[in-house]
Design an enzyme around this catalytic site. Structure first.
Site, PDB file in Angstrom:
ATOM      1  CB  SER A  49      -0.947   0.005   1.201  1.00 37.76           C
ATOM      2  OG  SER A  49      -0.240   0.260   2.391  1.00 37.76           O
ATOM      3  CE  LYS A  74      -3.160   2.453   4.681  1.00 40.43           C
ATOM      4  NZ  LYS A  74      -2.417   1.195   4.846  1.00 40.43           N
TER       5      LYS A  74
END
Lengths: 143, 354
Positions: free
Chosen positions: A64, A101
């Site tokens: 990701s 993230k």
């Protein structure tokens, strides 16, 4: 992108010895005159770690964060004592899991952004619900 | 401890990590927060650490896991294998961080440290809160801080901090209302004080001393004659007279262990020979670092704990001809001992330790 704490960073084994170039950014045009005076050896502990008591090494799994240059299997240097700011890559706690993230603080809203269009962002409504484990300061990328 | 003018005092602080092993596991696995968690001994045999939630389930240290496992689903109890490398690492981080708050530090155990702090009583409470916040921020571990004029009282108020969430993990003898302190002392059994173990507690009970307050009120000179100078010190310390100084000298280690698990099993004698040589050299490096020498060397190995078939844990000890830290001599002794041990293990069923 999940993470696993690999070690509580012991970079002793990373002490490089011998004639190496200094860890300064090399300008494309005019070389730094200070380079001529650099004689020491590189100590990656000093180079990568601001404060040993709060620095941890984690290994990431997943894709990701490919767009941030963080690939599956890379190790991240994480400083737990830094105050996270907008734009930082962070290790956040989501549903009890450690996740990497990019932190986005927008109009009182918190977004944990993936850097791969195939992965969704995580939107957190209340700032108080955000739990940051640490701020990523370096990526040790496997080439 | 001396009064220092301008309301400043010098005090002992005892800082310790709450449920240390469990807190270490939680620092790296946040899903364990607020759940009943136990950490099991080396071979996953028995409980060596419990979270508060696990304590509330009535689980005791030493309980064998096989007895708890059946009920674990129902109670939500989670187990973790002990990971001493992780605990050691987090411990050294905490200790280094604590050292920044004091000119004088005594690392007392893997999860406890004494510090000497100076300031007004109010300043010291603030310092205690700062220490707690810094350890939480840097390592994710929760600590409690007890601040008092003596080590014995610092231990006592540290316990008060642990048991009273309203104190937010910091308790100072100087700012604790004396009525409150007296009430706790007259409630807590005498064995709740530092240095009074169960057996000594029974002897004290026989003299009519049941609570900490009873011991505090006892005559130190009479008690010294009945017991020892240690008892006299404890009583004086309970009354605010410091008798037990900070021991900043690092206690010399009595034994040194170098052991690792393998990612893939070692199956050949030649490979095991290599491994033993490397480990002996690592042990020699540590000895040299501490300026120590070895008198006895023990080699041990074991099959995987996940392999129940053919479990084997051979171990052999040899006395060295003379104390040494020489890596060559230690390597020779280790590899020779290992070959002898292997031979023994192949002759007789190896004893299984637990």
């Amino acid at each position: 992108m999940g993470v696993m704490v690999v070690s509580a960073l012991d970079l002793d084994g990373l002490n490089l010895q011998g004639p190496l170039c200094s860890p300064v950014a090399v300008p494309a045009g005019f070389p730094s005159p200070a380079q001529d005076y650099f004689t020491g050896r590189i100590d990656l502990n000093k180079h990568l770690i601001r404060d040993i008591t709060c620095t941890f090494l984690v290994r990431v799994s997943g894709h990701s964060m490919d767009g941030a240059g963080i690939a599956d299997g890379d190790e991240l240097v994480v400083d737990r004592s830094l105050t996270p700011a907008d734009g930082n890559v962070v290790v956040a706690i989501i549903d009890g899991e450690l996740t990497v993230k990019r932190l986005r603080l927008e109009h009182g809203r918190v977004r944990l952004a993936a850097e791969n269009p195939e992965y969704p962002d995580v939107v957190i409504c209340e700032l108080s619900e955000l739990s940051i484990w640490g701020v990523v300061t370096r990526c040790l990328h496997h080439v | 401890m001396p009064e220092m003018g301008a309301g400043k005092v010098e005090r002992f602080a005892l800082v310790d990590v709450n449920s240390f092993y469990v807190s270490c596991e939680r620092a790296f696995d946040p899903s364990l927060e607020l759940k009943p968690v136990v950490v099991l001994s080396n071979n996953d045999g028995c409980v060596v650490a419990r979270s508060n939630e696990a304590k509330a389930l009535g689980i005791e240290n030493g309980d064998p896991w096989f007895k708890l496992a059946a009920d674990a689903k129902r109670t939500g109890l989670i187990q973790r294998s002990s990971n001493y490398e992780l605990y050691g690492d987090l411990s050294s981080r905490v200790m280094e961080l604590l050292g920044r708050y004091s000119f004088s530090q005594e690392v007392y155990s893997i999860d406890e440290s004494w510090l000497v702090l100076r300031g007004t009583p109010e300043e010291l409470v603030r310092t205690g809160a700062e220490i707690k916040a810094a350890v939480a921020l840097h390592t994710g571990l929760p600590v409690c801080v007890g601040i008092a004029p003596t080590k014995t009282l610092a231990k006592f108020v540290n316990r008060v901090a642990k048991q009273n969430p309203a104190l937010r993990g910091v308790c100072s003898w100087d700012t604790l209302p004396s009525a409150h302190a007296e009430a706790i002392m007259s409630r807590v059994p005498v064995t709740g004080i530092w240095g009074i173990a169960g057996r000594l507690g029974k002897k004290l009970n026989a003299l009519g001393i049941f609570t900490i307050a009873d011991l505090k009120a006892a005559d130190p000179v009479v008690m010294r004659k009945k017991f020892s100078v240690l008892m006299q010190r404890t009583i004086m310390e309970l009354n605010g007279i410091p008798c037990i100084p900070l021991e900043t000298e690092v206690a010399t280690k009595r034994q040194l262990i170098f052991s690792r698990s393998f990612s893939t099993p070692v199956t050949t004698a030649a490979r095991m020979h290599e491994v033993m040589a490397i480990y002996a050299q690592q042990a020699a490096i540590r000895l040299a670092k501490d300026s120590q020498q070895a008198r006895l060397i023990t080699c041990f190995a074991g099959t995987s704990h996940f392999n129940d078939r053919a479990a084997s844990f051979p171990s052999v000890a040899v006395k060295l001809p003379a104390p040494t830290a020489d890596p060559v001599l230690l390597t020779k002794a280790a590899t020779r001992a290992w070959r002898a041990g292997l031979w023994m293990a192949s002759r007789t069923p190896a004893p299984v330790s637990c």
